[in-house]
Design a protein around this motif. Structure first.
Motif, mmCIF file in Angstrom:
data_model
loop_
_atom_site.group_PDB
_atom_site.id
_atom_site.type_symbol
_atom_site.label_atom_id
_atom_site.label_comp_id
_atom_site.label_asym_id
_atom_site.label_seq_id
_atom_site.Cartn_x
_atom_site.Cartn_y
_atom_site.Cartn_z
ATOM 1 N N TYR A 18 0.810 -1.213 0.000
ATOM 2 C CA TYR A 18 0.000 0.000 0.000
ATOM 3 C C TYR A 18 0.846 1.267 0.000
ATOM 4 N N THR A 19 0.513 2.171 -0.890
ATOM 5 C CA THR A 19 1.159 3.481 -0.909
ATOM 6 C C THR A 19 0.665 4.286 0.285
ATOM 7 N N MET A 20 1.350 5.349 0.586
ATOM 8 C CA MET A 20 0.936 6.192 1.698
ATOM 9 C C MET A 20 -0.481 6.726 1.482
ATOM 10 N N GLY A 21 -0.769 7.190 0.293
ATOM 11 C CA GLY A 21 -2.093 7.728 0.011
ATOM 12 C C GLY A 21 -3.189 6.690 0.182
ATOM 13 N N ARG A 22 -2.954 5.498 -0.334
ATOM 14 C CA ARG A 22 -3.946 4.414 -0.218
ATOM 15 C C ARG A 22 -4.085 3.980 1.236
ATOM 16 N N ALA A 23 -2.983 3.881 1.951
ATOM 17 C CA ALA A 23 -3.018 3.495 3.365
ATOM 18 C C ALA A 23 -3.831 4.519 4.161
ATOM 19 N N ALA A 24 -3.578 5.800 3.939
ATOM 20 C CA ALA A 24 -4.311 6.856 4.646
ATOM 21 C C ALA A 24 -5.798 6.775 4.314
ATOM 22 N N GLU A 25 -6.104 6.535 3.059
ATOM 23 C CA GLU A 25 -7.498 6.416 2.625
ATOM 24 C C GLU A 25 -8.184 5.236 3.325
ATOM 25 N N LEU A 26 -7.525 4.092 3.354
ATOM 26 C CA LEU A 26 -8.098 2.907 3.996
ATOM 27 C C LEU A 26 -8.333 3.126 5.492
ATOM 28 N N LEU A 27 -7.446 3.878 6.130
ATOM 29 C CA LEU A 27 -7.543 4.135 7.566
ATOM 30 C C LEU A 27 -8.446 5.317 7.903
ATOM 31 N N GLY A 28 -8.816 6.087 6.876
ATOM 32 C CA GLY A 28 -9.627 7.275 7.124
ATOM 33 C C GLY A 28 -8.850 8.354 7.846
ATOM 34 N N ARG A 57 -0.118 -4.844 5.327
ATOM 35 C CA ARG A 57 -1.386 -5.001 6.055
ATOM 36 C C ARG A 57 -1.130 -5.025 7.562
ATOM 37 N N TYR A 58 -0.060 -5.655 7.972
ATOM 38 C CA TYR A 58 0.290 -5.684 9.400
ATOM 39 C C TYR A 58 0.484 -4.255 9.923
ATOM 40 N N GLN A 59 1.213 -3.440 9.191
ATOM 41 C CA GLN A 59 1.443 -2.052 9.596
ATOM 42 C C GLN A 59 0.133 -1.263 9.613
ATOM 43 N N LEU A 60 -0.757 -1.568 8.688
ATOM 44 C CA LEU A 60 -2.045 -0.870 8.667
ATOM 45 C C LEU A 60 -2.874 -1.223 9.900
ATOM 46 N N ARG A 61 -2.802 -2.470 10.363
ATOM 47 C CA ARG A 61 -3.523 -2.840 11.585
ATOM 48 C C ARG A 61 -2.972 -2.068 12.783
ATOM 49 N N ILE A 62 -1.665 -1.924 12.862
ATOM 50 C CA ILE A 62 -1.052 -1.154 13.949
ATOM 51 C C ILE A 62 -1.472 0.311 13.857
ATOM 52 N N ARG A 67 -4.797 5.036 15.505
ATOM 53 C CA ARG A 67 -5.855 6.000 15.185
ATOM 54 C C ARG A 67 -7.007 5.879 16.172
ATOM 55 N N GLU A 68 -7.343 4.657 16.541
ATOM 56 C CA GLU A 68 -8.414 4.423 17.523
ATOM 57 C C GLU A 68 -8.092 5.135 18.832
ATOM 58 N N LEU A 69 -6.861 4.990 19.311
ATOM 59 C CA LEU A 69 -6.464 5.636 20.564
ATOM 60 C C LEU A 69 -6.453 7.163 20.434
ATOM 61 N N VAL A 70 -5.944 7.656 19.322
ATOM 62 C CA VAL A 70 -5.892 9.107 19.102
ATOM 63 C C VAL A 70 -7.311 9.669 19.013
ATOM 64 N N ASP A 71 -8.206 8.938 18.346
ATOM 65 C CA ASP A 71 -9.599 9.387 18.239
ATOM 66 C C ASP A 71 -10.275 9.447 19.613
ATOM 67 N N GLN A 72 -9.773 8.659 20.567
ATOM 68 C CA GLN A 72 -10.313 8.668 21.932
ATOM 69 C C GLN A 72 -9.676 9.760 22.790
ATOM 70 N N GLY A 73 -8.762 10.531 22.194
ATOM 71 C CA GLY A 73 -8.164 11.652 22.908
ATOM 72 C C GLY A 73 -6.753 11.421 23.419
ATOM 73 N N THR A 74 -6.171 10.276 23.108
ATOM 74 C CA THR A 74 -4.808 9.984 23.543
ATOM 75 C C THR A 74 -3.816 10.716 22.640
ATOM 76 N N PRO A 75 -2.844 11.433 23.204
ATOM 77 C CA PRO A 75 -1.829 12.063 22.356
ATOM 78 C C PRO A 75 -1.099 11.002 21.520
ATOM 79 N N ILE A 76 -0.689 11.367 20.334
ATOM 80 C CA ILE A 76 -0.114 10.394 19.402
ATOM 81 C C ILE A 76 1.113 9.693 19.972
ATOM 82 N N GLU A 77 1.988 10.417 20.668
ATOM 83 C CA GLU A 77 3.177 9.792 21.243
ATOM 84 C C GLU A 77 2.783 8.752 22.287
ATOM 85 N N ALA A 78 1.780 9.083 23.116
ATOM 86 C CA ALA A 78 1.309 8.148 24.141
ATOM 87 C C ALA A 78 0.637 6.942 23.486
ATOM 88 N N ALA A 79 -0.124 7.171 22.428
ATOM 89 C CA ALA A 79 -0.785 6.071 21.720
ATOM 90 C C ALA A 79 0.252 5.094 21.171
#
Length: 112
Positions: A18-28, A57-62, A67-79
């Motif tokens: 997956y390219t960066m653009g496609r990966a970002a698209e898949l992850l929203g 695909r493994y990296q996309l799952r990570i 993203r799930e943690l960040v969406d819940q308000g966790t700072p990216i470094e902490a996530a």
């Protein structure tokens, strides 16, 4: 490489398909989010011959977990740190279970 071999690699969780653009698209999310979790060393994308980031695909799952943690308000470094610790805990539990199985099979059986 034959077409069959190329298609077979797409089933490989570690193949950077997956390219960066496609990966970002898949992850929203945005490419900037992917760069940020790369800078935090949560994932390290492979680079194409042209120097473009490629994700598996493994990296996309990570990344999705981050993203799930960040969406819940966790700072990216902490996530990123949370995910690394979760992975380390899972590995330690797996190793512990292997030791227990090995220890159980090494014990002599006792007759009553």
């Amino acid at each position: 490489m034959t077409a069959d071999q190329s298609l077979g690699r797409l089933d490989d969780d570690d193949y950077p398909a997956y390219t960066m653009g496609r990966a970002a698209e898949l992850l929203g999310t945005t490419p900037g989010f992917l760069r940020a979790i790369g800078e935090a060393r949560l994932i390290t994308p492979l680079r194409s011959e042209g120097g473009h980031r490629r994700y598996s695909r493994y990296q996309l799952r990570i990344a999705a977990r981050a993203r799930e943690l960040v969406d819940q308000g966790t700072p990216i470094e902490a996530a990123c740190r949370i995910i690394i610790l979760e992975d380390q805990l899972e590995e330690a539990q797996r190793i512990n279970a292997e030791y227990r199985r090995a220890e159980g099979s090494a014990k002599p059986s006792s007759a009553a």
